[in-house]
Design an enzyme around this catalytic site. Structure first.
Site: not given
Ligand code: G1P
Ligand code: ZN
Length: 539
Positions: A276, A278, A375, A112-113, A280-281
């Site tokens: 982010d 991937d 998300k 992710s982030h 999603d954020r």
């Protein structure tokens, strides 16, 4: 050639809030990837004849992991893998593709982030046929399997060329390499008013979108610059790099420093946004103006009627307990369903699958709708642009008018990182005992209404989950404490504080929550136990 390989179990493959995240070097240990993937396969009743979506955010070691997954999948009798070209695929589109291709789930290679590279993090997120992250029963079973595993199956062979689009085979297994960009954009076009967005950019509206050298770059360039007509160069850091060019791809005030500087400069564009690792954020910015994710969720919900896909009405909305209550007031005004869940997207998925909610979001820069079961950063950005296109208002005007109407939840989150796990667990255990005595206690003029564990009873599957602690005050203020489930080193204590104001809506957030923050620190004895005078990250 089909082969069974003997292996030794690792004891640290426990999945957190969003998959298994570890340092890249941990993943690079012998059999580490193989053990984990084989354990997933074992825990879901085998994978013979099944199909999966495979992709990742482009970080270091992803393509090595994909080649390993191909061999393991073939060795376990998987029928088909649908893989993103060059191994690339954002988390949101992976969720959609599970549905579109009706696969049995996905493996998305991302932390992710978290930073990437040889010294950064890597990870695997496993989602089920629902399009959402695996429920606890499954992740528990996987963890158990990782501790007992003695062998894995693979088909040996040459690496697959991940750049070549179209169908191919590996042993008896079918593979399809797909480009996911057009499909993602087509999905967005079904939801939003692209004509209104094109008209907005035609009028000279200026956007700066920061992909942070991560997955959304190619999606954003095509969508914003080529299709919607934003000026060339509107998307910055648009090439996914294995180490994100050294950036920490977390779209917040600390890590998106370059974008913040642009948005606070004299010639700032009208609108700023970032996503982010991937995809999603997301973060939303106006000129010299930051929108908290909690406010963003409230504003998205309040303005659903401007978006074609939602204009006929929405079911309801959910937020994590740690997220501010701003959206609760909106839900009440619109008389729609409202749910408060533990942290993590999987709780929202049940609510969506049962038509209880359409929107959901977390304070940690995540929001989404029932178009997928994750998300979706670009979705949130398009939502804001669509509101702006329809109202003609600036980001600051939209937010300020929202506060005038609903009051403002001053809100901040304080993260204390890399605490020794034992110390953190003891802090939480003692805190629980202390909270049980807090009801009715006064802090200044403010009185504690309730204090204790936050427990969620899932209205869909009847399960019960505890996630951190919550103190509620008589004036509506709140403090939430929880330990992070996504860190890769030690423990992270998160403290979230919130204070509602209906009149003074233009004050400094840090000042407005200071008293609550002091109470939160004292009650949990943070400095005494962790040695930390200040939080490591404040958002
Ligand atoms: C963090 C966020 C949480 C989010 C998760 C996955 O988890 O706080 O909202 O769902 O990342 O992106 P945490 O580290 O707090 O467990
Ligand atoms: Zn992410």
């Amino acid at each position: 050639m089909l082969k069974t390989v003997k292996t030794t179990a690792y004891t640290d493959q426990k999945m957190g809030t969003a998959g298994l995240r570890k340092k890249s070097k941990v993943w690079m240990q012998p059999n580490y990837v193989e053990n984990f993937v084989q354990s997933i396969f074992n825990s879901i009743g085998g994978v013979e004849g099944k199909s999966f979506i495979i992709g990742g955010d482009g970080r270091f070691y992803n393509t090595v992991m994909i080649q390993k997954i191909i061999k393991l999948a073939a060795g376990n009798g998987v029928k088909k893998l649908i893989i993103g070209q060059n191994g690339l695929m954002s988390t949101p589109i992976s969720s959609r593709l599970i549905k579109d291709y009706q696969t049995d789930g996905s493996l998305v290679l991302t932390a992710s982030h978290n930073p990437g590279g040889e010294n950064g993090d890597a990870g695997i997120k496993y989602a089920t046929a629902s399009g959402g992250q695996a429920p606890k029963q499954i992740t528990d079973a996987i963890y158990k399997n990782t501790k007992e595993i003695t062998e894995y199956n693979l088909v040996e062979g040459n690496d697959v060329d991940l750049s070549k689009l179209g169908p191919t085979t590996y042993g008896n297994m079918e593979i399809e390499l797909i480009d996911t960009i057009d499909g993602y954009i087509a999905m967005c076009e079904e939801i939003f008013d692209f004509d209104a967005l094109k008209a907005l950019f035609k009028k000279g509206f200026k956007l700066k979108f920061d992909s942070m050298n991560a997955i959304t770059g190619p999606y954003a360039v095509k969508l914003f610059e080529e299709i919607l007509g934003a000026e060339k160069g509107s998307v910055m850091n648009s090439t996914p790099l294995p180490d994100f060019g050294g950036l920490h791809p977390d779209p917040n005030l600390k890590y998106a420093a370059e974008l913040i500087k642009i948005m606070n400069s004299k010639n700032a564009p009208d609108f700023g946004a970032a996503t982010d690792g991937d995809g999603d954020r997301y973060m939303i910015l106006g000129r010299n103006f930051f929108v908290t994710p909690s406010d963003s969720l409230a504003i998205i919900t309040d303005n659903y009627k401007f978006i074609p896909a939602y204009e006929k009405g929405i079911f309801g909305v959910a937020k994590s307990a740690a997220t501010s209550t701003a959206v609760a007031r909106v839900a009440q005004a619109h008389k729609i369903g409202y749910y408060e869940t533990p942290t993590g997207w999987k709780f929202f998925v049940n609510l969506m699958d049962s038509d209880r909610i359409t929107f959901c979001g977390e304070e940690s820069f995540g929001a989404g709708s029932s178009h997928i079961r994750e998300k979706d950063g670009i979705w949130a950005v398009l939502f804001w642009l669509n509101i702006i296109a329809k109202t003609g208002k600036s980001v600051e005007e939209i937010v300020t008018e929202h506060w005038q109407k609903y009051g403002r939840s001053y809100y901040m989150r304080f993260d204390f990182e890399e605490i020794d796990s034992e110390i953190a667990n003891k802090l939480m255990a003692d805190l629980q005992t202390k909270l049980s005595t807090l009801q009715g206690q006064k802090f200044g003029t403010n009185e504690v209404e309730t204090a204790g564990a936050f427990v969620y009873n899932d209205p869909v599957d009847g399960s019960s989950t505890q996630d951190g602690f919550l103190i509620r005050f008589k004036d509506g203020s709140r403090i939430v404490y929880r330990l992070s489930g996504t860190g890769s080193v030690g423990a992270t204590l998160r403290v979230y504080v919130e204070k509602l104001e209906t009149k003074n809506i233009k004050e400094d957030a840090r000042l407005m929550v200071d008293e609550l923050y002091q109470i939160a620190s004292q009650v949990a004895e943070i400095e005494k136990r962790t040695g930390k005078k200040e939080a490591d990250v404040t958002t």
